[in-house]
Design a protein around this motif. Structure first.
Motif, PDB file in Angstrom:
ATOM      1  N   GLU A   1       3.974   8.919  15.375  1.00  0.00           N
ATOM      2  CA  GLU A   1       3.847  10.232  14.749  1.00  0.00           C
ATOM      3  C   GLU A   1       3.884  10.086  13.236  1.00  0.00           C
ATOM      4  O   GLU A   1       4.207   9.035  12.699  1.00  0.00           O
ATOM      5  CB  GLU A   1       4.975  11.142  15.226  1.00  0.00           C
ATOM      6  N   GLY A   2       3.566  11.194  12.541  1.00  0.00           N
ATOM      7  CA  GLY A   2       3.654  11.199  11.084  1.00  0.00           C
ATOM      8  C   GLY A   2       2.633  10.296  10.433  1.00  0.00           C
ATOM      9  O   GLY A   2       2.953   9.238   9.915  1.00  0.00           O
ATOM     10  N   TRP A   3       1.374  10.735  10.456  1.00  0.00           N
ATOM     11  CA  TRP A   3       0.298   9.891   9.958  1.00  0.00           C
ATOM     12  C   TRP A   3       0.345   9.705   8.444  1.00  0.00           C
ATOM     13  O   TRP A   3      -0.126   8.712   7.920  1.00  0.00           O
ATOM     14  CB  TRP A   3      -1.048  10.496  10.347  1.00  0.00           C
ATOM     15  N   GLY A   4       0.921  10.668   7.714  1.00  0.00           N
ATOM     16  CA  GLY A   4       0.999  10.559   6.268  1.00  0.00           C
ATOM     17  C   GLY A   4       0.127  11.581   5.561  1.00  0.00           C
ATOM     18  O   GLY A   4      -0.470  12.465   6.182  1.00  0.00           O
ATOM     19  N   ASP A   5       0.058  11.478   4.237  1.00  0.00           N
ATOM     20  CA  ASP A   5      -0.705  12.390   3.398  1.00  0.00           C
ATOM     21  C   ASP A   5      -2.197  12.151   3.597  1.00  0.00           C
ATOM     22  O   ASP A   5      -2.685  11.026   3.409  1.00  0.00           O
ATOM     23  CB  ASP A   5      -0.326  12.149   1.934  1.00  0.00           C
ATOM     24  N   PRO A   6      -2.972  13.190   3.972  1.00  0.00           N
ATOM     25  CA  PRO A   6      -4.413  12.986   4.190  1.00  0.00           C
ATOM     26  C   PRO A   6      -5.136  12.427   2.973  1.00  0.00           C
ATOM     27  O   PRO A   6      -6.078  11.636   3.128  1.00  0.00           O
ATOM     28  CB  PRO A   6      -4.917  14.388   4.543  1.00  0.00           C
ATOM     29  N   ALA A   7      -4.714  12.810   1.765  1.00  0.00           N
ATOM     30  CA  ALA A   7      -5.384  12.283   0.570  1.00  0.00           C
ATOM     31  C   ALA A   7      -5.154  10.780   0.440  1.00  0.00           C
ATOM     32  O   ALA A   7      -6.064  10.028   0.064  1.00  0.00           O
ATOM     33  CB  ALA A   7      -4.898  13.016  -0.677  1.00  0.00           C
ATOM     34  N   ASP A   8      -3.939  10.326   0.749  1.00  0.00           N
ATOM     35  CA  ASP A   8      -3.668   8.891   0.715  1.00  0.00           C
ATOM     36  C   ASP A   8      -4.493   8.154   1.773  1.00  0.00           C
ATOM     37  O   ASP A   8      -5.013   7.053   1.528  1.00  0.00           O
ATOM     38  CB  ASP A   8      -2.183   8.624   0.951  1.00  0.00           C
ATOM     39  N   ILE A   9      -4.598   8.760   2.957  1.00  0.00           N
ATOM     40  CA  ILE A   9      -5.370   8.140   4.034  1.00  0.00           C
ATOM     41  C   ILE A   9      -6.853   8.090   3.655  1.00  0.00           C
ATOM     42  O   ILE A   9      -7.538   7.095   3.921  1.00  0.00           O
ATOM     43  CB  ILE A   9      -5.164   8.900   5.353  1.00  0.00           C
ATOM     44  N   PHE A  10      -7.340   9.141   3.001  1.00  0.00           N
ATOM     45  CA  PHE A  10      -8.732   9.135   2.560  1.00  0.00           C
ATOM     46  C   PHE A  10      -8.956   8.036   1.525  1.00  0.00           C
ATOM     47  O   PHE A  10     -10.028   7.425   1.475  1.00  0.00           O
ATOM     48  CB  PHE A  10      -9.119  10.491   1.984  1.00  0.00           C
ATOM     49  N   GLY A  11      -7.940   7.769   0.710  1.00  0.00           N
ATOM     50  CA  GLY A  11      -8.037   6.655  -0.231  1.00  0.00           C
ATOM     51  C   GLY A  11      -8.219   5.324   0.487  1.00  0.00           C
ATOM     52  O   GLY A  11      -8.974   4.450   0.031  1.00  0.00           O
ATOM     53  N   THR A  12      -7.546   5.161   1.628  1.00  0.00           N
ATOM     54  CA  THR A  12      -7.722   3.954   2.435  1.00  0.00           C
ATOM     55  C   THR A  12      -9.137   3.881   2.988  1.00  0.00           C
ATOM     56  O   THR A  12      -9.742   2.803   3.078  1.00  0.00           O
ATOM     57  CB  THR A  12      -6.700   3.935   3.584  1.00  0.00           C
ATOM     58  N   ALA A  13      -9.700   5.033   3.369  1.00  0.00           N
ATOM     59  CA  ALA A  13     -11.081   5.060   3.840  1.00  0.00           C
ATOM     60  C   ALA A  13     -12.046   4.659   2.724  1.00  0.00           C
ATOM     61  O   ALA A  13     -13.049   3.965   2.978  1.00  0.00           O
ATOM     62  CB  ALA A  13     -11.424   6.445   4.371  1.00  0.00           C
ATOM     63  N   ILE A  14     -11.757   5.077   1.504  1.00  0.00           N
ATOM     64  CA  ILE A  14     -12.591   4.652   0.370  1.00  0.00           C
ATOM     65  C   ILE A  14     -12.538   3.133   0.232  1.00  0.00           C
ATOM     66  O   ILE A  14     -13.560   2.474   0.001  1.00  0.00           O
ATOM     67  CB  ILE A  14     -12.138   5.341  -0.929  1.00  0.00           C
ATOM     68  N   ASP A  15     -11.338   2.549   0.381  1.00  0.00           N
ATOM     69  CA  ASP A  15     -11.207   1.087   0.343  1.00  0.00           C
ATOM     70  C   ASP A  15     -12.114   0.435   1.379  1.00  0.00           C
ATOM     71  O   ASP A  15     -12.788  -0.564   1.105  1.00  0.00           O
ATOM     72  CB  ASP A  15      -9.756   0.673   0.622  1.00  0.00           C
ATOM     73  N   ALA A  16     -12.115   1.008   2.589  1.00  0.00           N
ATOM     74  CA  ALA A  16     -12.927   0.443   3.668  1.00  0.00           C
ATOM     75  C   ALA A  16     -14.414   0.548   3.349  1.00  0.00           C
ATOM     76  O   ALA A  16     -15.189  -0.378   3.648  1.00  0.00           O
ATOM     77  CB  ALA A  16     -12.606   1.153   4.980  1.00  0.00           C
ATOM     78  N   LEU A  17     -14.835   1.669   2.755  1.00  0.00           N
ATOM     79  CA  LEU A  17     -16.244   1.811   2.374  1.00  0.00           C
ATOM     80  C   LEU A  17     -16.611   0.800   1.295  1.00  0.00           C
ATOM     81  O   LEU A  17     -17.692   0.200   1.340  1.00  0.00           O
ATOM     82  CB  LEU A  17     -16.525   3.232   1.891  1.00  0.00           C
ATOM     83  N   LEU A  18     -15.727   0.603   0.325  1.00  0.00           N
ATOM     84  CA  LEU A  18     -15.975  -0.389  -0.719  1.00  0.00           C
ATOM     85  C   LEU A  18     -16.179  -1.774  -0.114  1.00  0.00           C
ATOM     86  O   LEU A  18     -17.093  -2.508  -0.496  1.00  0.00           O
ATOM     87  CB  LEU A  18     -14.801  -0.418  -1.698  1.00  0.00           C
ATOM     88  N   THR A  19     -15.323  -2.128   0.843  1.00  0.00           N
ATOM     89  CA  THR A  19     -15.440  -3.440   1.483  1.00  0.00           C
ATOM     90  C   THR A  19     -16.758  -3.568   2.231  1.00  0.00           C
ATOM     91  O   THR A  19     -17.456  -4.582   2.129  1.00  0.00           O
ATOM     92  CB  THR A  19     -14.265  -3.659   2.454  1.00  0.00           C
ATOM     93  N   ALA A  20     -17.126  -2.537   2.979  1.00  0.00           N
ATOM     94  CA  ALA A  20     -18.385  -2.577   3.725  1.00  0.00           C
ATOM     95  C   ALA A  20     -19.584  -2.665   2.785  1.00  0.00           C
ATOM     96  O   ALA A  20     -20.554  -3.396   3.052  1.00  0.00           O
ATOM     97  CB  ALA A  20     -18.501  -1.351   4.618  1.00  0.00           C
ATOM     98  N   ALA A  21     -19.530  -1.928   1.670  1.00  0.00           N
ATOM     99  CA  ALA A  21     -20.636  -1.948   0.711  1.00  0.00           C
ATOM    100  C   ALA A  21     -20.763  -3.310   0.038  1.00  0.00           C
ATOM    101  O   ALA A  21     -21.879  -3.797  -0.200  1.00  0.00           O
ATOM    102  CB  ALA A  21     -20.431  -0.855  -0.331  1.00  0.00           C
ATOM    103  N   ARG A  22     -19.626  -3.929  -0.257  1.00  0.00           N
ATOM    104  CA  ARG A  22     -19.647  -5.205  -0.979  1.00  0.00           C
ATOM    105  C   ARG A  22     -19.993  -6.382  -0.086  1.00  0.00           C
ATOM    106  O   ARG A  22     -20.623  -7.346  -0.524  1.00  0.00           O
ATOM    107  CB  ARG A  22     -18.295  -5.431  -1.660  1.00  0.00           C
ATOM    108  N   THR A  23     -19.574  -6.325   1.170  1.00  0.00           N
ATOM    109  CA  THR A  23     -19.770  -7.460   2.073  1.00  0.00           C
ATOM    110  C   THR A  23     -20.993  -7.322   2.967  1.00  0.00           C
ATOM    111  O   THR A  23     -21.497  -8.324   3.485  1.00  0.00           O
ATOM    112  CB  THR A  23     -18.547  -7.634   2.983  1.00  0.00           C
ATOM    113  N   GLY A  24     -21.453  -6.075   3.173  1.00  0.00           N
ATOM    114  CA  GLY A  24     -22.544  -5.853   4.100  1.00  0.00           C
ATOM    115  C   GLY A  24     -22.119  -5.890   5.562  1.00  0.00           C
ATOM    116  O   GLY A  24     -22.967  -5.796   6.456  1.00  0.00           O
TER     117      GLY A  24
END
Length: 321
Positions: free
Chosen positions: A268-291
């Motif tokens: 339970e308690g997933w955390g702040d949605p804005a912080d979680i969205f920041g993690t999603a941005i990290d994942a997009l950056l990785t996918a964009a950089r690595t292909g």
């Protein structure tokens, strides 16, 4: 690519509370601008985060909005924003999001989409095909797949295996408590209900753990309570109960697995949605950089739409399997 220029499409409460703060705060991102179908809302959100507004031309906006993508002038504003962006984050109704995401992909922009990608299979497939043709990275923001505790839990349970069954419940009180949440003003949520709004959350955890869905049974009762029974490629069956109209004291979300190693329960308690969205941005950056595609890319989003559309069709026909 030292910094990714990310645009935001949408100016509703989800964009205001989650997307915009996360984009503005991310150290590896430049907030390239906000596009909205309400010029005054786009201007206010852009000013709050030190970026530029690009106005659209339609009625309604944000994840709670309705109507089309705007007139020709609105799309000119959108195209101007795409021209100065490397990626686009979406906070729009799904069937407004989908054609604009295909347009963004064709302009060479990576995609950070909200769930569901679309509420029709052709709409979701068009985005997936556009992203593939353009060779852009894509990601669908299924929240629990990016919250640190729940993301790790899903990976751990997928590795353990040996599951006998699973049951999920996502019961929101958006329309069941009299609470005047800003999200309650969303026409698409009111029309589509829990199946489409919270169904992607349940599926986003069940599929990586138990495998793709090979069979669906769906039953719905009023005002908005959907029961799904799913058969997975692993041979396991799971169930999910979905609603946006639960009584406030009966609302909640959870997932329980039972198998040869015992029982596992989603934290339970997933955390702040804005912080979680920041993690999603990290994942997009990785996918964009690595292909390398992310597990929650637009093809996964398409699969979620296919399953939900199949369930919706069964309910409409009064079928149970």
């Amino acid at each position: 690519m030292s910094q990714l220029r990310i645009a935001l499409l949408g100016t509703g409460p989800w964009a205001e509370r989650t997307h915009a703060p996360a984009i503005a705060a991310h150290p590896d991102v430049v907030f390239s601008g906000v596009w909205g179908r309400r010029p005054e809302a786009a201007a206010a959100l852009a000013a709050a985060h030190g970026t530029t507004a690009y106005a659209g031309g339609g009625e309604g906006d944000g994840d709670g909005g309705s109507g089309g993508a705007g007139g020709a002038g609105g799309l000119e504003g959108l195209d101007a924003l795409l021209a100065v962006s490397d990626a686009v984050a979406f906070a729009l109704p799904p069937d407004v999001q989908a054609p604009l995401a295909a347009r963004a992909a064709a302009a060479g922009c990576h995609l950070l989409m909200d769930k569901p990608v679309a509420t029709t299979v052709p709409g979701a497939r068009a985005v997936a095909d556009a992203a593939e043709r353009a060779g852009v990275a894509s990601l669908v923001f299924c929240t629990l797949r990016f919250a640190p505790g729940t993301a790790e839990w899903v990976e751990e349970q997928a590795a353990v295996g040996g599951w006998f069954t699973a049951r999920a419940h996502w019961l929101g009180a958006l329309y069941g408590s009299g609470d005047r949440s800003p999200y309650a003003d969303s026409p698409w949520r009111r029309e589509k209900g829990g199946l489409w709004d919270v169904g992607p959350h349940a599926l986003s955890a069940l599929l990586p753990i138990l495998g793709d869905v090979t069979g669906v049974t769906a039953v719905r009762s009023e005002p908005d309570l959907t029961h799904l029974v799913l058969t997975h490629t692993s041979g396991v069956t799971s169930s999910a109960v979905l609603s946006l109209s639960a009584p406030e004291k009966g609302a909640g979300a959870g997932l329980e697995l039972r198998g040869e190693h015992g029982t596992a329960v989603l934290p339970e308690g997933w955390g702040d949605p804005a912080d979680i969205f920041g993690t999603a941005i990290d994942a997009l950056l990785t996918a964009a950089r690595t292909g390398r595609p992310h597990a929650c890319d637009v093809r996964f989003g398409l699969r979620l739409t296919e399953i939900l559309a199949e369930a919706e069709g069964l309910i409409a026909r009064g079928a149970t399997g």
